[in-house]
Design an enzyme around this catalytic site. Structure first.
Site, PDB file in Angstrom:
ATOM      1  N   ASP A  13       0.812  -1.224   0.000  1.00  0.00           N
ATOM      2  CA  ASP A  13       0.000   0.000   0.000  1.00  0.00           C
ATOM      3  C   ASP A  13       0.844   1.272   0.000  1.00  0.00           C
ATOM      4  O   ASP A  13       0.417   2.310   0.512  1.00  0.00           O
ATOM      5  CB  ASP A  13      -0.952   0.043   1.220  1.00  0.00           C
ATOM      6  CG  ASP A  13      -1.780  -1.214   1.319  1.00  0.00           C
ATOM      7  OD1 ASP A  13      -2.239  -1.689   0.270  1.00  0.00           O
ATOM      8  OD2 ASP A  13      -1.963  -1.726   2.442  1.00  0.00           O
ATOM      9  N   LYS A  16       2.360   2.216  -5.074  1.00  0.00           N
ATOM     10  CA  LYS A  16       3.121   1.725  -6.242  1.00  0.00           C
ATOM     11  C   LYS A  16       2.407   2.039  -7.551  1.00  0.00           C
ATOM     12  O   LYS A  16       3.026   2.362  -8.546  1.00  0.00           O
ATOM     13  CB  LYS A  16       3.328   0.201  -6.139  1.00  0.00           C
ATOM     14  CG  LYS A  16       4.232  -0.212  -5.007  1.00  0.00           C
ATOM     15  CD  LYS A  16       4.392  -1.705  -4.957  1.00  0.00           C
ATOM     16  CE  LYS A  16       3.207  -2.452  -4.412  1.00  0.00           C
ATOM     17  NZ  LYS A  16       2.883  -2.193  -2.998  1.00  0.00           N
ATOM     18  N   ALA A  17       1.069   1.915  -7.531  1.00  0.00           N
ATOM     19  CA  ALA A  17       0.329   2.059  -8.789  1.00  0.00           C
ATOM     20  C   ALA A  17       0.512   3.444  -9.383  1.00  0.00           C
ATOM     21  O   ALA A  17       0.530   3.609 -10.594  1.00  0.00           O
ATOM     22  CB  ALA A  17      -1.148   1.776  -8.560  1.00  0.00           C
ATOM     23  N   ALA A  39      -3.957  -8.000  -3.904  1.00  0.00           N
ATOM     24  CA  ALA A  39      -3.421  -6.655  -4.123  1.00  0.00           C
ATOM     25  C   ALA A  39      -4.555  -5.674  -4.440  1.00  0.00           C
ATOM     26  O   ALA A  39      -5.598  -6.072  -4.956  1.00  0.00           O
ATOM     27  CB  ALA A  39      -2.439  -6.682  -5.284  1.00  0.00           C
ATOM     28  N   GLY A  40      -4.333  -4.420  -4.119  1.00  0.00           N
ATOM     29  CA  GLY A  40      -5.297  -3.378  -4.476  1.00  0.00           C
ATOM     30  C   GLY A  40      -4.522  -2.148  -4.895  1.00  0.00           C
ATOM     31  O   GLY A  40      -3.930  -1.493  -4.058  1.00  0.00           O
ATOM     32  N   HIS A  41      -4.456  -1.897  -6.192  1.00  0.00           N
ATOM     33  CA  HIS A  41      -3.659  -0.779  -6.702  1.00  0.00           C
ATOM     34  C   HIS A  41      -4.570   0.344  -7.183  1.00  0.00           C
ATOM     35  O   HIS A  41      -5.368   0.155  -8.082  1.00  0.00           O
ATOM     36  CB  HIS A  41      -2.767  -1.258  -7.862  1.00  0.00           C
ATOM     37  CG  HIS A  41      -1.690  -2.197  -7.416  1.00  0.00           C
ATOM     38  ND1 HIS A  41      -0.945  -2.958  -8.277  1.00  0.00           N
ATOM     39  CD2 HIS A  41      -1.229  -2.483  -6.181  1.00  0.00           C
ATOM     40  CE1 HIS A  41      -0.074  -3.672  -7.575  1.00  0.00           C
ATOM     41  NE2 HIS A  41      -0.241  -3.400  -6.309  1.00  0.00           N
ATOM     42  N   GLN A 225       2.125  -6.017  -2.905  1.00  0.00           N
ATOM     43  CA  GLN A 225       2.509  -6.074  -1.489  1.00  0.00           C
ATOM     44  C   GLN A 225       3.855  -5.351  -1.288  1.00  0.00           C
ATOM     45  O   GLN A 225       4.114  -4.411  -2.015  1.00  0.00           O
ATOM     46  CB  GLN A 225       2.560  -7.520  -0.981  1.00  0.00           C
ATOM     47  CG  GLN A 225       1.191  -8.189  -0.872  1.00  0.00           C
ATOM     48  CD  GLN A 225       0.723  -8.850  -2.152  1.00  0.00           C
ATOM     49  OE1 GLN A 225       1.481  -9.539  -2.796  1.00  0.00           O
ATOM     50  NE2 GLN A 225      -0.516  -8.635  -2.524  1.00  0.00           N
ATOM     51  N   PRO A 305      -9.213  -0.817   8.229  1.00  0.00           N
ATOM     52  CA  PRO A 305      -8.377   0.328   8.584  1.00  0.00           C
ATOM     53  C   PRO A 305      -6.914  -0.101   8.652  1.00  0.00           C
ATOM     54  O   PRO A 305      -6.610  -1.174   9.179  1.00  0.00           O
ATOM     55  CB  PRO A 305      -8.869   0.744   9.975  1.00  0.00           C
ATOM     56  CG  PRO A 305      -9.838  -0.295  10.413  1.00  0.00           C
ATOM     57  CD  PRO A 305     -10.146  -1.210   9.273  1.00  0.00           C
TER      58      PRO A 305
HETATM   59  P1  IMP Z   1      -2.667 -12.766   2.080  1.00  0.00           P
HETATM   60  O1  IMP Z   1      -1.719 -12.248   1.043  1.00  0.00           O
HETATM   61  O2  IMP Z   1      -4.105 -12.513   1.743  1.00  0.00           O
HETATM   62  O3  IMP Z   1      -2.393 -14.198   2.420  1.00  0.00           O
HETATM   63  O4  IMP Z   1      -2.420 -11.937   3.446  1.00  0.00           O
HETATM   64  C1  IMP Z   1      -1.207 -12.040   4.169  1.00  0.00           C
HETATM   65  C2  IMP Z   1      -0.809 -10.690   4.755  1.00  0.00           C
HETATM   66  O5  IMP Z   1      -0.458  -9.800   3.704  1.00  0.00           O
HETATM   67  C3  IMP Z   1      -1.931  -9.997   5.526  1.00  0.00           C
HETATM   68  O6  IMP Z   1      -1.347  -9.262   6.591  1.00  0.00           O
HETATM   69  C4  IMP Z   1      -2.513  -9.019   4.520  1.00  0.00           C
HETATM   70  O7  IMP Z   1      -3.148  -7.922   5.126  1.00  0.00           O
HETATM   71  C5  IMP Z   1      -1.260  -8.610   3.781  1.00  0.00           C
HETATM   72  N1  IMP Z   1      -1.505  -8.172   2.396  1.00  0.00           N
HETATM   73  C6  IMP Z   1      -1.786  -8.932   1.330  1.00  0.00           C
HETATM   74  N2  IMP Z   1      -1.939  -8.171   0.227  1.00  0.00           N
HETATM   75  C7  IMP Z   1      -1.736  -6.906   0.607  1.00  0.00           C
HETATM   76  C8  IMP Z   1      -1.708  -5.657  -0.099  1.00  0.00           C
HETATM   77  O8  IMP Z   1      -1.899  -5.556  -1.308  1.00  0.00           O
HETATM   78  N3  IMP Z   1      -1.433  -4.567   0.661  1.00  0.00           N
HETATM   79  C9  IMP Z   1      -1.173  -4.638   1.984  1.00  0.00           C
HETATM   80  N4  IMP Z   1      -1.174  -5.775   2.673  1.00  0.00           N
HETATM   81  C10 IMP Z   1      -1.450  -6.903   1.995  1.00  0.00           C
END
Ligand code: IMP
Length: 428
Positions: A13, A16-17, A39-41, A225, A305
């Site tokens: 977060d 990057k996007a 992921a959320g970009h 990530q 949050p």
């Molecule tokens: P998972 O990738 O869904 O298995 O989650 C594992 C950990 O990575 C958790 O703490 C998530 O909140 C974190 N996480 C996964 N994807 C993201 C992202 O795109 N941004 C921030 N944290 C992430």
């Protein structure tokens, strides 16, 4: 032309996007190399907000080809939904995305098991995953029992493989979790439909990318990530299940390391994390809430949050070492305006001794050493020249640069594409 990489330097977060969007101007091909729909970009163009999960964010450029690399875990149904939504917004996604035939297919039972494990774990054992099934799908990949995109192209192979997979998973769902089974026929039909719609996009993308690089095309590798969520270099076990760092960008695309010439690490001017796990400079109570609300720190995927804290030099030095950062991109510095003083974590002590590095263990026990810098009162949102920043803001950036020992080449001063200071990148 070389390949360039954009990698998260913190816990994801980082914004990057936005820099990917910026660099896309000079890019022919954008590649996702790990992770999946976790992921959320978010990109803001002309005040309009776009959120991407599986589709590389460069898809909004008319001349850019986007690739889902072999290191990604692809949820086919989520992918179709995302493509259809983008298509209806006018982006011709089905003609500009390629999917690696070696990328693993994430299926509904992966999500189900991810959620069941999270729900049934003791509070101190929860990872706080996005419940998108990521870790379970990667586990199948490593167990050598997964389904790959290329398998979808052969009806008979798909039937054989899927039958075995569903049988084994149903046993686990019933015996271990005492829950509903997966219907093989329905899943087969859905996958078959997926293959009919997007089968023409599935190809050997490692071969394709190396060929294009050889011809002189410019490739941008898009990390998801961040370094501290990397399965090896993050805060294990509170990490995601892939290598989000530079090594993962090579193994997750199959390009030769030889082509990788520049590595941009992205960091906020403060720090955030979602999910569980240690976070040395975390702020609690009102202070944390203030940064959260100013920075609108809520997860783009789950809406959770985000935990907020101060910039941590040791995290970025770790990211620099592990990724070989050539540049640092500092985002959301505008959020820090109006503070009298801005603390920066400049080092750690463990058991009374100074640590010279980001430890693999005992991070929750470190004591952070802080230095406080004077803040600035001016609104800096949208400033696009370094010299136009208030003096204390310039000093803050120079201080971070001297501590992390990586040039800060780009500074983001607001959400839009144009809210950017570029010091050392040629993108016109
Ligand atoms: P998972 O990738 O869904 O298995 O989650 C594992 C950990 O990575 C958790 O703490 C998530 O909140 C974190 N996480 C996964 N994807 C993201 C992202 O795109 N941004 C921030 N944290 C992430």
């Amino acid at each position: 032309m070389p390949a360039e990489l954009v990698v998260g330097a913190q816990w994801g977060d980082e914004g990057k996007a936005k820099i990917i969007d910026y660099l896309s101007k000079n890019t022919d091909i954008i590649v996702r190399y790990q992770g999946g729909a976790n992921a959320g970009h978010t990109v803001v163009v002309d005040g309009k907000k776009y959120v991407f999960h599986l589709v590389p964010s460069g898809v909004i450029y008319p001349n850019t080809i986007c690739v889902i690399g072999n290191g990604v875990v692809l949820d086919p149904f989520f992918f179709l939904q995302e493509c259809d939504a983008l298509n209806s917004q006018g982006f011709d996604v089905f003609n500009k995305i390629l999917i690696s035939d070696a990328c693993h297919i994430l299926l509904p039972f992966h999500q189900k098991i991810d959620s069941l494990i999270e729900m049934s774990s003791a509070p101190n054992q929860k990872i706080g995953t996005t419940k998108r099934g990521i870790g379970i799908c990667y586990a199948d990949k490593m167990m050598r029992t997964g389904l790959r995109a290329g398998d979808l192209l052969d009806k008979q192979l798909l039937e054989e493989k899927l039958k075995g997979i569903v049988e084994r998973k149903n046993e686990i769902l019933v015996k271990l979790y005492n829950t509903d089974t997966i219907d093989y026929k329905e899943l087969y039909e859905r996958l078959h439909n997926f293959a009919e719609r997007v089968g023409h996009l599935i190809t050997n993308t490692s071969y394709y990318l190396n060929q294009e690089l050889k011809k002189g095309k410019h490739v941008l590798l898009e990390g998801a990530q961040g370094t501290c969520l990397d399965i090896d270099f993050g805060t294990y076990p509170y990490v995601t299940s892939s290598n989000s760092t530079t090594g993962g960008s090579i193994s997750g695309t199959g390009i030769s390391y030889y082509y990788l010439k520049r590595v941009y690490g992205i960091s906020k001017a403060y720090a955030t994390r979602v999910g569980e796990g240690p976070f040395p400079t975390e702020l609690f109570g009102e202070e944390g809430e203030k940064i959260r609300s100013l920075g609108q720190e809520y997860g783009a995927t789950t809406g959770r949050p985000r935990r907020c804290g101060w910039f941590d030099v040791e995290v970025i030095r770790h990211a620099s070492r592990v990724n070989g950062l050539t540049d640092l991109v500092l985002t959301k510095i505008d959020i820090l305006s109006n503070l009298d003083f801005i603390p920066v974590g400049v080092g750690y002590e463990l058991n009374g001794k100074k640590l010279d590095y980001f430890p693999s263990q005992n991070l929750e026990k470190v004591k952070v050493i802080y230095e406080e810098l004077e803040g600035w009162k001016e609104n800096i949102c949208g400033i696009n020249k370094f010299e136009d920043l208030p003096l204390n803001c310039q000093k803050f950036i120079q201080f971070l640069e001297s501590k992390v020992e990586v040039p800060i080449s780009v500074i983001s001063t607001g959400p839009d594409r144009i809210h950017t200071i570029v010091r050392n990148v040629d993108v016109e």
